[in-house]
Design an enzyme around this catalytic site. Structure first.
Site: not given
Lengths: 477, 133
Positions: A202-203, A232, A326, A382, A400
């Site tokens: 995603f953004l 991500h 990650h 987040s 993560h």
């Protein structure tokens, strides 16, 4: 004392000897609240990891642990480089799946009333979605440069600036060669550079909702209401193919070197073997692809913001705060039983989280600890954490993300009849996704609350909270 | 033709059964296409493929080849039209090239895995595998 017991509020220990074949302990960082989500298979998987040869210290599971293929997601394991192994399944199929966090000079009010337009502008400009192709087609020689230079290649092509590089893990480039990259991986990744992908990639545009350490936040130039961007994504088809190809190769190598496997996806070869080294270099090339990918996407987002807000680059000030991997295996030095050892640390769904005074960190973070970016689900918060001294117990690693608790099928079932996009809008979050299924599969209910996960790593002293973000605009493939 | 079942948990679990190997592969193709795309499939072109691994790993490799062919060439498999097993496994695939006027991509598939791979060969063939998405 039982071989499996809760050591404290944040940690369960499974002692060597709990099950046949264990060469070390396993440790699961989890509090009582999250313990109810612990899957039996995930516990078995972290125990299986302890059976691999030359494991150093315990196999470690973070509070966002869930079952993976062989190696659980949210797992960390370290092996001696001299006698130890490397394992593609212990890194994962999406090599260097990771997160880039960028700050801006914008405030929440600068977006107010224009959220829908902004999310549309990002959706239209960022290549994403199922089977998406990027706008960059690489010749063979350019491709090789991407694999060797990583994010630096992207900067040389004017995607972002030199300043970005020092704020990326390993400066966005891991030294490697491209000789052991498979032809299939090259072909699969050729048209996917500069694309977001789909699923849980995603953004997100968000604002600082809470500050936990005002002194550090001020020194780093962060303020309440500040707009950040989080990206991500990983190495796309290139990395997936490298992992696929090398699981096959390393499976055969496991037999050749007499390594007993409790799960075929834990296939491992001695790190210094020919097969182990070939995978290591191919993995690093994939990591560089992913660093370049996130650098390009950051540049695309920056250009979108500049056009949308009609401001100068200086006024926008979109700066890379940090970029973390990650899913990766890295050569690192850690103190074990009082002695410094060179280890190959595997992190699968776990983030590096070095504490302060570490020379690997950019100067500006050395007094505070490494930024650790923890994305939540699309409907909740987040976090930006900082690596703390307690991460010495986890080979400098932290969680993560949130970790799934509902299957995709269950998530779709449970949300039947609900208009998820509308629900999100009512809470001030504007979402556009390439596929309707993605929206329902990625609903908040499907994930642990990331605040609970963060509470465990902070309570255990592995990381400390700095900022909490609330999403405004989210795009998914 | 055989039967297939697709279960989407965190990843995708596919169970396929058929009376013959060719039927099993064709059913696997149907399962693959049901996850990946919407739209009709035709036999417009062919691919010849060769595999080193024997059963059951071959089925993982076969599925991964379908992913690879789709992502690199836009090739959508229709059916297996030739199959031989003599040391290596060789087969011919018929299919068509993705056309965004006729097809829509539903999902990105990373790889078929060896995780919990099951294979049975009694009164027909059965394969169960997990696909990472």
């Amino acid at each position: 004392m039982s071989s499996m017991y809760r050591e404290n509020e944040y940690k369960i220990v499974i002692k060597k000897g709990y099950r046949e074949g264990m060469r070390s302990d396993a440790v699961i960082y989890v509090n009582k609240n999250l313990e109810r989500f612990l899957e039996k298979e995930a516990i078995n998987q972290i125990i299986n990891v302890t059976t691999l040869p030359s494991i150093v210290g315990p196999a470690i599971a973070m509070p966002d642990i869930h079952k993976g293929y062989g190696f659980p997601i949210g797992g960390v394991a370290a092996f001696d480089v001299d006698g130890g192994v490397i394992s593609p399944g212990s890194v994962g199929y999406d090599i260097n799946c990771g997160v880039r966090l960028c700050s801006t000079a914008l405030k929440k009010d600068d977006i107010k009333g224009r959220e829908k337009e902004l999310v549309r502008a990002l959706y239209d400009n960022v290549p994403l979605g199922v089977g998406s192709q990027g706008n960059i087609y690489l010749s063979d020689s350019e491709y090789r440069e991407v694999l060797l230079k990583g994010a630096r290649w992207a900067v040389e092509k004017e995607y972002g600036s030199e300043d970005d590089l020092e704020n990326i893990e390993s400066n966005g480039c891991i030294k490697t060669n491209a000789d052991s990259v498979t032809k299939k991986a090259i072909e699969r990744g050729r048209s996917q550079l500069g694309t977001l992908g789909s699923g849980n990639h995603f953004l997100e545009v968000s604002f600082v909702d809470e500050i936990f350490d005002y002194e550090i936040a001020e020194k780093l130039g962060f303020f309440k209401g500040q707009i950040f961007v989080m990206i991500h994504t990983g190495s796309r088809g290139f990395g997936h193919q490298i992992c696929s190809d090398y699981v096959n190769i390393i499976l055969k190598a496991s037999q050749k070197y007499g390594i007993k496997l409790y799960d075929r996806e834990l296939a491992a070869a001695p790190f210094k073997s020919d097969e182990g080294q070939r995978y290591f270099y191919a993995m690093n090339a994939s990591a560089n692809y992913a660093f370049a990918n996130r650098q390009i996407l950051k540049s695309i987002v920056e250009k979108t913001f500049l056009k949308f807000f009609k401001i100068s680059k200086e006024m926008l000030s979109m700066n890379t705060v940090y970029d973390v991997a990650h899913n990766i295996a890295k050569i690192e030095k850690h103190i074990v039983d009082g002695k410094e050892k060179t280890l190959i640390v595997h992190r699968k769904g776990a983030t590096r989280a070095f504490s302060k005074n570490c020379n690997e960190l950019p100067l500006k973070y050395r007094d505070f600890g490494q930024p650790v970016i923890i994305p939540g689900d699309m409907g909740r918060f987040s976090y930006l954490l900082l690596g703390s001294d307690g991460s010495k117990e986890t080979f400098g690693s932290s969680c993560h993300g949130a970790g799934r608790v509902l299957s995709r099928t269950k998530a779709i079932e449970n949300t039947k009849g609900r208009d998820i996009r509308k629900e999100l809008e009512e809470s001030g979050i504007y979402l556009l996704a390439g596929s309707r299924d993605t929206i329902y599969e990625e609903v908040s209910d499907a994930y642990k609350d990331v605040s609970d996960v963060v509470e465990v790593v902070c309570g255990a002293g592995i990381s400390k909270k700095l900022l909490r973000f609330k999403p405004i605009c989210v795009i998914k493939g | 033709m055989g039967n297939y079942k697709v279960d989407i948990v965190n990843d995708i679990e596919i169970e396929v059964s058929a009376l013959s190997v060719v039927d099993l592969l064709n059913t696997l193709i149907s399962a693959f296409n049901s996850i990946l795309i919407e739209g009709k499939r035709f036999r417009d072109c062919e691919k010849e493929l060769e595999f080193e691994n024997d059963f059951p790993d071959f089925f993982v490799d076969f599925f991964n080849e379908l992913i690879y062919l789709f992502e690199t060439e836009g090739f959508i498999a229709h059916s297996v039209c030739d199959f031989s097993k003599n040391g290596k496994i060789k087969l011919k695939l018929s299919g068509m090239i993705f056309d965004n006027q006729k097809h829509k991509v539903k999902r990105v598939l990373k790889s078929a895995t060896y995780h919990n791979l099951e294979f049975r060969n009694d009164n027909g063939y059965y394969v169960k595998m997990i696909i990472d998405i």
